[in-house]
Structures are given as C-alpha cells and as structure tokens.
Design an enzyme around this catalytic site. Structure first.
Site, PDB file in Angstrom:
ATOM      1  N   PHE A 194       0.811  -1.224   0.000  1.00  0.00           N
ATOM      2  CA  PHE A 194       0.000   0.000   0.000  1.00  0.00           C
ATOM      3  C   PHE A 194       0.844   1.273   0.000  1.00  0.00           C
ATOM      4  CE2 PHE A 194       0.903  -0.149   4.546  1.00  0.00           C
ATOM      5  CZ  PHE A 194       1.067   1.192   4.841  1.00  0.00           C
ATOM      6  N   LYS A 254      -0.904  -7.222  -9.368  1.00  0.00           N
ATOM      7  CA  LYS A 254      -1.906  -7.326  -8.298  1.00  0.00           C
ATOM      8  C   LYS A 254      -1.544  -6.258  -7.266  1.00  0.00           C
ATOM      9  CE  LYS A 254      -2.869  -8.479  -4.606  1.00  0.00           C
ATOM     10  NZ  LYS A 254      -3.291  -7.517  -3.543  1.00  0.00           N
ATOM     11  N   GLU A 314      -4.860  -3.987  -2.199  1.00  0.00           N
ATOM     12  CA  GLU A 314      -6.309  -3.762  -2.219  1.00  0.00           C
ATOM     13  C   GLU A 314      -6.682  -2.489  -1.451  1.00  0.00           C
ATOM     14  OE1 GLU A 314      -4.579  -5.981  -0.689  1.00  0.00           O
ATOM     15  OE2 GLU A 314      -5.463  -6.702   1.180  1.00  0.00           O
ATOM     16  N   SER A 358       5.354  -7.045   3.467  1.00  0.00           N
ATOM     17  CA  SER A 358       5.848  -7.355   4.816  1.00  0.00           C
ATOM     18  C   SER A 358       6.633  -8.670   4.844  1.00  0.00           C
ATOM     19  CB  SER A 358       4.659  -7.441   5.768  1.00  0.00           C
ATOM     20  OG  SER A 358       3.787  -8.448   5.299  1.00  0.00           O
ATOM     21  N   CYS A 364       9.582   2.022   3.698  1.00  0.00           N
ATOM     22  CA  CYS A 364      10.483   0.904   4.023  1.00  0.00           C
ATOM     23  C   CYS A 364      11.902   1.409   4.236  1.00  0.00           C
ATOM     24  CB  CYS A 364      10.458  -0.133   2.925  1.00  0.00           C
ATOM     25  SG  CYS A 364      11.083   0.525   1.388  1.00  0.00           S
ATOM     26  N   GLU A 403       9.280  -4.015  13.277  1.00  0.00           N
ATOM     27  CA  GLU A 403       9.052  -2.905  12.357  1.00  0.00           C
ATOM     28  C   GLU A 403       7.761  -2.219  12.797  1.00  0.00           C
ATOM     29  OE1 GLU A 403       7.738  -3.816   8.312  1.00  0.00           O
ATOM     30  OE2 GLU A 403       8.991  -2.191   7.576  1.00  0.00           O
TER      31      GLU A 403
HETATM   32  P1  NAD Z   1       1.579  -6.688   3.010  1.00  0.00           P
HETATM   33  O1  NAD Z   1       2.623  -7.741   3.064  1.00  0.00           O
HETATM   34  O2  NAD Z   1       0.459  -6.758   3.973  1.00  0.00           O
HETATM   35  O3  NAD Z   1       0.884  -6.691   1.545  1.00  0.00           O
HETATM   36  C1  NAD Z   1       1.642  -6.636   0.374  1.00  0.00           C
HETATM   37  C2  NAD Z   1       0.874  -7.322  -0.754  1.00  0.00           C
HETATM   38  O4  NAD Z   1       0.702  -8.709  -0.441  1.00  0.00           O
HETATM   39  C3  NAD Z   1      -0.519  -6.760  -0.990  1.00  0.00           C
HETATM   40  O5  NAD Z   1      -0.754  -6.731  -2.380  1.00  0.00           O
HETATM   41  C4  NAD Z   1      -1.427  -7.755  -0.291  1.00  0.00           C
HETATM   42  O6  NAD Z   1      -2.706  -7.876  -0.892  1.00  0.00           O
HETATM   43  C5  NAD Z   1      -0.682  -9.067  -0.416  1.00  0.00           C
HETATM   44  N1  NAD Z   1      -0.900  -9.968   0.724  1.00  0.00           N
HETATM   45  C6  NAD Z   1      -1.179  -9.608   2.011  1.00  0.00           C
HETATM   46  N2  NAD Z   1      -1.267 -10.726   2.786  1.00  0.00           N
HETATM   47  C7  NAD Z   1      -1.021 -11.781   1.979  1.00  0.00           C
HETATM   48  C8  NAD Z   1      -0.962 -13.191   2.193  1.00  0.00           C
HETATM   49  N3  NAD Z   1      -1.169 -13.716   3.410  1.00  0.00           N
HETATM   50  N4  NAD Z   1      -0.690 -13.989   1.142  1.00  0.00           N
HETATM   51  C9  NAD Z   1      -0.469 -13.465  -0.083  1.00  0.00           C
HETATM   52  N5  NAD Z   1      -0.517 -12.140  -0.350  1.00  0.00           N
HETATM   53  C10 NAD Z   1      -0.788 -11.311   0.665  1.00  0.00           C
HETATM   54  O7  NAD Z   1       2.337  -5.298   3.078  1.00  0.00           O
HETATM   55  P2  NAD Z   1       1.729  -3.813   3.205  1.00  0.00           P
HETATM   56  O8  NAD Z   1       1.152  -3.642   4.572  1.00  0.00           O
HETATM   57  O9  NAD Z   1       0.867  -3.503   2.030  1.00  0.00           O
HETATM   58  O10 NAD Z   1       3.067  -2.936   3.058  1.00  0.00           O
HETATM   59  C11 NAD Z   1       3.885  -2.592   4.146  1.00  0.00           C
HETATM   60  C12 NAD Z   1       5.103  -3.497   4.209  1.00  0.00           C
HETATM   61  O11 NAD Z   1       5.820  -3.437   2.990  1.00  0.00           O
HETATM   62  C13 NAD Z   1       6.100  -3.057   5.285  1.00  0.00           C
HETATM   63  O12 NAD Z   1       6.557  -4.199   5.961  1.00  0.00           O
HETATM   64  C14 NAD Z   1       7.239  -2.416   4.489  1.00  0.00           C
HETATM   65  O13 NAD Z   1       8.504  -2.455   5.097  1.00  0.00           O
HETATM   66  C15 NAD Z   1       7.206  -3.245   3.258  1.00  0.00           C
HETATM   67  N6  NAD Z   1       7.855  -2.550   2.151  1.00  0.00           N
HETATM   68  C16 NAD Z   1       9.100  -2.971   1.791  1.00  0.00           C
HETATM   69  C17 NAD Z   1       9.766  -2.320   0.765  1.00  0.00           C
HETATM   70  C18 NAD Z   1      11.149  -2.766   0.353  1.00  0.00           C
HETATM   71  O14 NAD Z   1      11.606  -2.343  -0.693  1.00  0.00           O
HETATM   72  N7  NAD Z   1      11.831  -3.607   1.112  1.00  0.00           N
HETATM   73  C19 NAD Z   1       9.156  -1.252   0.101  1.00  0.00           C
HETATM   74  C20 NAD Z   1       7.882  -0.856   0.505  1.00  0.00           C
HETATM   75  C21 NAD Z   1       7.237  -1.529   1.526  1.00  0.00           C
END
Ligand code: NAD
Length: 497
Positions: free
Chosen positions: A150, A174, A177, A227, A282, A382
């Site tokens: 997001f 994808k 959401e 994450s 991040c 985090e």
């Molecule tokens: P998230 O992991 O909850 O979601 C990321 C994506 O995965 C979304 O599209 C979501 O729909 C999908 N998803 C969520 N749960 C899932 C599951 N159980 N199985 C399969 N797909 C699933 O992350 P978020 O809350 O949207 O973003 C924040 C996180 O992203 C933080 O931890 C941040 O550090 C990380 N981030 C990392 C970087 C990097 O470059 N390392 C960059 C930006 C964000």
C-alpha cells in the site's frame, strides 16, 4: 455511491464477478471512496492468458519501438503528475508533495526503461576457437507478475512493469487492495502511451488473488514488495513452483550519528526521515544511534520532531497524513505502549493525537523514545509508524555491531565529517543501501534497489541492470561459418576444434 474499481484483463476494463467485496477507504476519515470485487480464479486465468498471448507478438517488436512506448509513457505520467498525486493522496492520506514524490520516483524508473536497448546488450568473443565465435542474447521470459504494497502505490508498481515489459515480457499486476486507484490510473495511461492490449493486466483483491498467481503454470517470475511474513510465503511458494522470485520485505533502518557531524544537519535530516509519510516508508529511519557525546542532542531532536503536525493531504503545513487503516493505528499504539512498559523514556508521545474535525481518521502524532535497548519490542519490530527510537552507544565500532546484529538490512546512514569513519561504516556495515550524510539512500534507477538480509529474499533486485537480468534469460550462441562450407574431420572430444 462509491466508485467501482475495475480489473484490466486483455485490454478490457471489467468490474469482475467476484463475490468478495473490499472497500477502499480514505484513511483521514475511514469513509469508503471505492470498492472492488476480488478477482475470481477464472479472471486470474484470463489475465495470465492475455499477458501470455500479447507477449508472443510484443517480443517480436523492435527494441527501439518498445523503448518509444516508455518515452511516451514517461511524457504522459509527467503531464498527469498532479492528477496522479491527488488521487494517490486521497486513497493513502499522503500529503500532496509527498504523493508527487511517490509518482516522481516511479517516473524515473520509466525513464530508465526507455534505455532498454543498451541494457539488453549481450556479450561477444570472436575466435573462441579457430573460426568460431561466441555471443549471447538477452531474451524475455514470458509472463511476469507483480504484487505490491500500500505504501507506494505509484512508485512500486512502476519499479516492476515498465522494466519487465521493456524487456519484452507480458505482465499481471496485483496492487494492494487498500489503494488500487492509483495503479489503475497508471495502467490506463500505459495503454494511452500505445502499449498493446493485454500486455499489462491488473487484477485486484487480497491474498486470495495472490496464491493462484504464485502457482500458475504460465507465470515465469514473481516480484513482490510487502511485509516479512508475506514475503517469506511468496518466496517459498513461488520457488516451490519453480518461479523466479524477488521479494522485498520489511525493514528497521538505523542512522548513526557521529560526534563530528553537524548537529543542525542531523536534526533537520532526521525529522523528515523518521516521521515523514507517517513512518510508512520501508527506508524510513526508525532508529537513531547516538555515538558518544551526541546523546546530548537527543532532547533537541525530540523538540523538533514534536513540532511536526499531521494533517490532511491538501494542507500545505501538514508534515504527514494518517496511517493507512485502523489496524495499523492500533498496532502502532500497542507498540508505543510496549515501549513505555519496557522502560524506554517517551520524550514525545503522539498516541493521543487526533486531527480536530477528523477524529475518525487513523491519526498518530510524532513519537520519540530515548533509552531504547535491543531487547525492547520497539527496537525489534518494524513499527511502520511515526515513531523514532533513540539508542546510545560509545563508539563507531559498537554502532556497527548493533546494526549488523539486526535481522533487517534494507537501508542505513551515517552522519559524519570524517572520511575515515564513513569509509569504515560503508565497508563494514551489513546493509544493502548506505547513505553518507544522506538519510534515505534510495538509489536512482540506473542502480538497483538492493536490500539485504530479512529485507529481501532472492538474488536479483529491483530496477537497473539487475532488473533486466531478473526479467530475462541469457542465450549463448557458439557459431562456425567455414569459408569452404565444410568442416573437415571428426571430433571425438568435448573441446572446440
Ligand atoms: P503486506 O505484506 O500486507 O501486503 C503486500 C501485498 O501482499 C498486498 O498486495 C497484499 O494484498 C498481499 N498480501 C497480504 N497478505 C497476503 C498473504 N497472506 N498472502 C499473499 N498475499 C498477501 O504489506 P503492506 O502492509 O501492504 O506494506 C507494508 C510493508 O511493505 C512493510 O513491511 C514495508 O517495510 C514493506 N515494504 C518494503 C519495501 C522494500 O523495498 N523492502 C518497500 C515498501 C514496503
């Protein structure tokens, strides 16, 4: 009535038929602004099939023509920069200027994708044996998938599909959401730039849409940003199904402050790097490591952070906006509470902050802890909120040992006027992106985004030359064209003769 988010499948925009409805809300008040229907298995299959079919002709398109689509796309993105940033602000709560930055850092990757021809050059050696030449080509793989978080709904999709498609692949995105409107607008503009129908497909939804993509037999690569637990799941499941996977995950980024650094520079840089974007970056600095007598600066840092005021996206004085959803706010508040319980000194406490007139939003005020130690949850986890943890150490070597013991390795920075200290830090630190007097060292797209340890699972990173390697396969040709047309004699060995 709230707007319906459409999927983009084979060049057609469709609301889909899925029964699982998801609301997209404005984080400043939690009111719905749109809704989506999570894509069904059939729709996911259609998106992959469309990408596969479109890729068959796209890979034959001249590399310079593929680059020209990126040039037109870059132009359109710039033309729509403000409009995209407004949309992005509304669904994420980011301030307008920060949202513009989110779009801009994506535009820079599109500019790099327009350089694709020079990045896809193979290697040649003449006369590897008498009259025999060897040369390699870089060829696209087929269908690439992107699953995005997001927190950067423009930049992170743009890390992925422009590079993959410029290399000659089809793509299925994808998006998160929670803020799908910006990625959809990016896709519309991509079609306007002249991308053939079906090359870029967008399917919306939550985890139920992700798993079928990870296991789909026609998907070649998976790019994920999000994450740690989800990143691990994506990496394991994708590789189990023989996909090439790059998974960028969570972070805990330290800024090391040396006694010879300029105090005012440190304070100015630390404020924005820690609580900017509500800490939902991040590469945000979530831990400040004060070396030696710099611990005397902590109160001044706290006083400056305390002046930052969250606000609405279109308030030019707002330092940052709300957190993305009520669960994120609850998690951050719980971690702040744990910091107090575990004995850290809360110098600035944003837990009770709310924006008058917008009390229903996911607001958390800027928060600073001093006296933080590695056993505390606020150090280990985090937080992804506007919370800065201050740690004190005696020497640079102690600071390096602390950072290296951390399981994350996304970004770090050192503030110093000593070349020797900076050199020691950059050499010894086990983190993939290092800033020297730069708090958030996100590399520009001619380099790659190179997180390490638990911040990244895979081998080849996002954008730059590494992305070209990730989205392609190398084919090596060894060729002989004898002048006489005949190769004399038999060769019973493995050597080239
Ligand atoms: P998230 O992991 O909850 O979601 C990321 C994506 O995965 C979304 O599209 C979501 O729909 C999908 N998803 C969520 N749960 C899932 C599951 N159980 N199985 C399969 N797909 C699933 O992350 P978020 O809350 O949207 O973003 C924040 C996180 O992203 C933080 O931890 C941040 O550090 C990380 N981030 C990392 C970087 C990097 O470059 N390392 C960059 C930006 C964000």
């Amino acid at each position: 009535m709230t707007a319906q988010v459409h999927h983009l499948i084979g060049g057609e925009y469709t609301p889909g038929t899925g029964e699982h409805l998801i609301a997209v809300t404005n984080p400043a008040n939690n009111q719905p602004i749109a809704q989506l229907r999570s894509a069904t298995q059939t729709e996911i299959n259609q998106a992959v099939a469309a990408a596969k079919q479109a890729q068959q002709s796209w890979k034959e398109v001249a590399v310079s023509e593929r680059a020209r689509v990126m040039l037109r796309y870059q132009h359109l993105l710039k033309e729509h920069h403000d409009e995209l940033a407004t949309l992005l602000s509304q669904e994420t709560g980011k301030t307008f200027e920060d949202a513009k930055g989110d779009v801009w850092r994506g535009i820079e990757v599109v500019e790099q994708a327009a350089n694709i021809a020079s990045m896809m050059m193979g290697e040649t050696v003449e006369n590897v044996a008498r009259g025999i030449d060897t040369y390699s080509y870089i060829q696209p793989l087929g269908v690439c998938v992107g699953i995005t978080p997001f927190n950067f709904p423009a930049m992170i999709p743009l890390w992925m599909f422009p590079m993959a498609i410029a290399c000659g692949n089809g793509f299925v995105l994808k998006p998160s959401e929670q803020d799908p409107l910006t990625p959809m607008r990016l896709a519309e503009l991509f079609e306007q730039a002249g991308a053939p129908k079906g090359l870029l497909n967008v399917v919306h939804g939550d985890r139920t849409v992700v798993d079928p993509l990870l296991t789909h037999p026609d998907v070649n690569t998976i790019s994920f940003v999000g994450s740690v637990p989800v990143g691990q799941h994506i990496y394991k499941t994708g590789t189990d199904h023989m996909k090439r996977v790059q998974a960028f995950a969570g972070a805990k980024n330290h800024m090391v402050i040396m006694p010879d650094a300029d105090k005012q520079t440190v304070i100015n840089q630390l404020v924005g790097a820690s609580v900017g974007a509500a800490g939902q970056r991040c590469m945000a600095i979530s831990v400040a490591v004060f070396v030696g007598q710099t611990k005397a600066w902590i109160d001044e840092v706290a006083a400056e952070v305390a002046k930052v005021r969250p606000g609405l996206w279109d308030d030019p004085d707002a330092g940052y906006g709300p957190l993305i959803n009520p669960q994120a706010k609850a998690r951050v508040l719980e971690l702040i509470e744990s910091g107090k319980q575990q004995g850290a000194r809360c110098l600035v406490d944003g837990s009770d902050f709310t924006l008058p007139g917008h009390e229903a939003g996911n607001w958390v005020g800027p928060t600073v802890f001093a006296g933080v130690t590695p056993e505390m949850r606020i150090y280990q986890e985090e937080i992804f909120g506007p919370v800065l943890s201050c740690v004190e150490v005696a020497t640079l070597s102690e600071a390096i040992a602390l950072v290296n013991a951390n399981p994350f390795g996304n970004g770090t920075s050192i503030f110093t006027n000593s070349g020797a200290a900076a050199r020691k830090y950059q050499h010894e630190i086990e983190v993939g992106q290092v800033g020297i007097n730069i708090p958030i060292p996100v590399p520009l797209p001619f380099f790659s985004f190179t997180g390490w340890k638990n911040s990244f699972y895979g081998d080849l990173h996002a954008y730059g030359k590494q992305a070209v390697r990730f989205y392609t396969e190398t084919k090596t040709v060894t060729a002989r064209w004898p002048e006489s047309g005949i190769v004399e004699g038999q060769n019973m060995t493995i050597t080239l003769k």
